[in-house]
Design a protein around this motif. Structure first.
Motif, mmCIF file in Angstrom:
data_model
loop_
_atom_site.group_PDB
_atom_site.id
_atom_site.type_symbol
_atom_site.label_atom_id
_atom_site.label_comp_id
_atom_site.label_asym_id
_atom_site.label_seq_id
_atom_site.Cartn_x
_atom_site.Cartn_y
_atom_site.Cartn_z
ATOM 1 N N ALA A 25 86.176 -2.637 11.695
ATOM 2 C CA ALA A 25 85.315 -3.324 10.726
ATOM 3 C C ALA A 25 84.443 -2.320 9.974
ATOM 4 O O ALA A 25 84.286 -2.410 8.750
ATOM 5 C CB ALA A 25 84.446 -4.354 11.430
ATOM 6 N N ARG A 26 83.906 -1.353 10.684
ATOM 7 C CA ARG A 26 83.081 -0.328 10.043
ATOM 8 C C ARG A 26 83.900 0.488 9.043
ATOM 9 O O ARG A 26 83.417 0.857 7.977
ATOM 10 C CB ARG A 26 82.464 0.595 11.086
ATOM 11 N N MET A 27 85.158 0.766 9.396
ATOM 12 C CA MET A 27 86.031 1.524 8.511
ATOM 13 C C MET A 27 86.319 0.733 7.232
ATOM 14 O O MET A 27 86.293 1.288 6.130
ATOM 15 C CB MET A 27 87.340 1.864 9.239
ATOM 16 N N VAL A 28 86.564 -0.563 7.369
ATOM 17 C CA VAL A 28 86.817 -1.411 6.206
ATOM 18 C C VAL A 28 85.598 -1.414 5.286
ATOM 19 O O VAL A 28 85.725 -1.278 4.068
ATOM 20 C CB VAL A 28 87.185 -2.847 6.644
ATOM 21 N N ILE A 29 84.409 -1.544 5.852
ATOM 22 C CA ILE A 29 83.181 -1.560 5.054
ATOM 23 C C ILE A 29 83.000 -0.234 4.321
ATOM 24 O O ILE A 29 82.714 -0.203 3.125
ATOM 25 C CB ILE A 29 81.957 -1.888 5.933
ATOM 26 N N ARG A 30 83.208 0.892 5.046
ATOM 27 C CA ARG A 30 83.082 2.208 4.387
ATOM 28 C C ARG A 30 84.108 2.358 3.272
ATOM 29 O O ARG A 30 83.790 2.847 2.193
ATOM 30 C CB ARG A 30 83.255 3.330 5.419
ATOM 31 N N ASN A 31 85.338 1.944 3.549
ATOM 32 C CA ASN A 31 86.382 2.056 2.515
ATOM 33 C C ASN A 31 86.060 1.190 1.303
ATOM 34 O O ASN A 31 86.259 1.605 0.163
ATOM 35 C CB ASN A 31 87.746 1.658 3.080
ATOM 36 N N ALA A 32 85.557 -0.025 1.540
ATOM 37 C CA ALA A 32 85.288 -0.960 0.441
ATOM 38 C C ALA A 32 84.064 -0.553 -0.372
ATOM 39 O O ALA A 32 84.092 -0.584 -1.607
ATOM 40 C CB ALA A 32 85.099 -2.371 0.990
ATOM 41 N N LEU A 33 83.007 -0.161 0.296
ATOM 42 C CA LEU A 33 81.757 0.133 -0.399
ATOM 43 C C LEU A 33 81.661 1.562 -0.920
ATOM 44 O O LEU A 33 80.967 1.826 -1.895
ATOM 45 C CB LEU A 33 80.568 -0.163 0.501
ATOM 46 N N PHE A 35 84.481 3.649 -1.403
ATOM 47 C CA PHE A 35 85.784 4.087 -1.908
ATOM 48 C C PHE A 35 86.480 5.065 -0.964
ATOM 49 O O PHE A 35 87.069 6.044 -1.392
ATOM 50 C CB PHE A 35 85.647 4.677 -3.320
ATOM 51 N N GLY A 36 86.396 4.768 0.321
ATOM 52 C CA GLY A 36 87.036 5.610 1.326
ATOM 53 C C GLY A 36 88.530 5.366 1.404
ATOM 54 O O GLY A 36 89.071 4.460 0.766
ATOM 55 N N SER A 37 89.182 6.179 2.176
ATOM 56 C CA SER A 37 90.626 6.030 2.341
ATOM 57 C C SER A 37 91.036 6.163 3.799
ATOM 58 O O SER A 37 92.179 6.495 4.107
ATOM 59 C CB SER A 37 91.356 7.073 1.495
ATOM 60 N N ALA A 38 90.100 5.917 4.695
ATOM 61 C CA ALA A 38 90.396 6.024 6.126
ATOM 62 C C ALA A 38 91.414 4.961 6.528
ATOM 63 O O ALA A 38 91.475 3.883 5.938
ATOM 64 C CB ALA A 38 89.116 5.873 6.938
ATOM 65 N N LYS A 39 92.242 5.303 7.526
ATOM 66 C CA LYS A 39 93.272 4.380 7.979
ATOM 67 C C LYS A 39 93.050 4.042 9.446
ATOM 68 O O LYS A 39 92.626 4.885 10.235
ATOM 69 C CB LYS A 39 94.658 5.012 7.822
#
Length: 177
Positions: A25-33, A35-39
Motif C-alpha cells: 500500500a505504501r508503494m502504491v501511494i509513493r508511486n501514485a503521488l 510518480f514512482g516506478s517501484a514494483k
C-alpha cells in the motif's frame, strides 16, 4: 480482468501478511503521488510463524533454488552451539543461510528457535541492501545473544578473484547442500 482496477495486499499477492500488505500500500501511494516506478516484485518479504519454536524465513528456500536451477551453498549454525541458547536452555533450532554458489550473495534464510521472528530482520536487511554473507559475518553482536548465531559464516572467506566461497575452518556440523 479490468485494467482500471488495482489491488494490493492479500487479494493480489502470494504473501498473505499484514506487513506485506502495508508495504504494498505504501508503494502504491509513493508511486501514485510521487510518480514512482517501484514494483511489488522487488520487495523482499520476511515472515514469521509464531509457534513453539518460532520460524522466521526470507528469500528463496532450497526447493525454490533447486526448481530454478540456481547453484547455491547452505551454511547452518545450530543453537545447541550458541552460548545464550545453552544458558537459556533453549537449544532446539538453528540459523540456515543460503547463498549463491559463486559469490556471497544471500538468496534466502530460515531461522527456527526462540526469537526467530526478530532475528530474521537482520538477514532481510542484508538482502535488501545487497550485503553479502562475508560482510554480514563481520557484524559484531553483543555476547551472549542468540542473534550471534547469524554470524554463521564467521569462517567463510569470499575469494572474488576465483568467484568461489571457501571455508577457512570447517564447522563442527557439515554444511547442508
Amino acid at each position: 480482468m479490468d485494467p482500471r482496477v488495482f489491488g494490493v495486499g492479500d487479494c493480489c499477492s502470494a504473501f498473505k501478511f499484514t506487513h506485506a500488505a502495508d508495504f504494498m500500500a505504501r508503494m502504491v501511494i509513493r508511486n501514485a503521488l510521487f510518480f514512482g516506478s517501484a514494483k511489488m516484485s522487488d520487495l523482499i518479504i520476511p515472515y514469521s510463524t509464531f509457534t513453539t519454536p518460532e520460524v522466521g524465513s526470507v528469500g528463496l528456500y532450497e526447493s525454490d533454488l533447486k526448481e530454478r536451477g540456481i547453484a547455491y551453498k547452505t551454511f547452518e549454525k545450530h543453537f545447541s552451539e550458541n552460548d545464550r541458547a545453552i544458558c537459556d536452555d533453549s537449544t532446539s533450532g538453528m540459523v540456515r543461510i543460503r547463498v549463491d554458489a559463486k559469490s556471497d550473495k544471500i538468496l534466502g534464510a530460515s531461522i527456527v528457535g526462540i526469537g526467530a521472528g526478530n532475528m530474521i530482520s537482520e538477514i532481510t536487511l542484508a538482502m535488501q541492501t545487497g550485503t553479502g554473507l562475508g560482510k554480514l559475518s563481520a557484524v559484531i553482536h553483543p555476547y551472549p545473544t542468540t542473534a550471534s548465531a547469524i554470524r554463521v559464516a564467521e569462517m567463510v572467506v569470499v575469494n572474488k578473484s576465483m568467484g568461489k566461497l571457501r571455508l577457512v575452518q570447517p564447522f563442527d556440523r557439515p554444511c547442508v547442500e
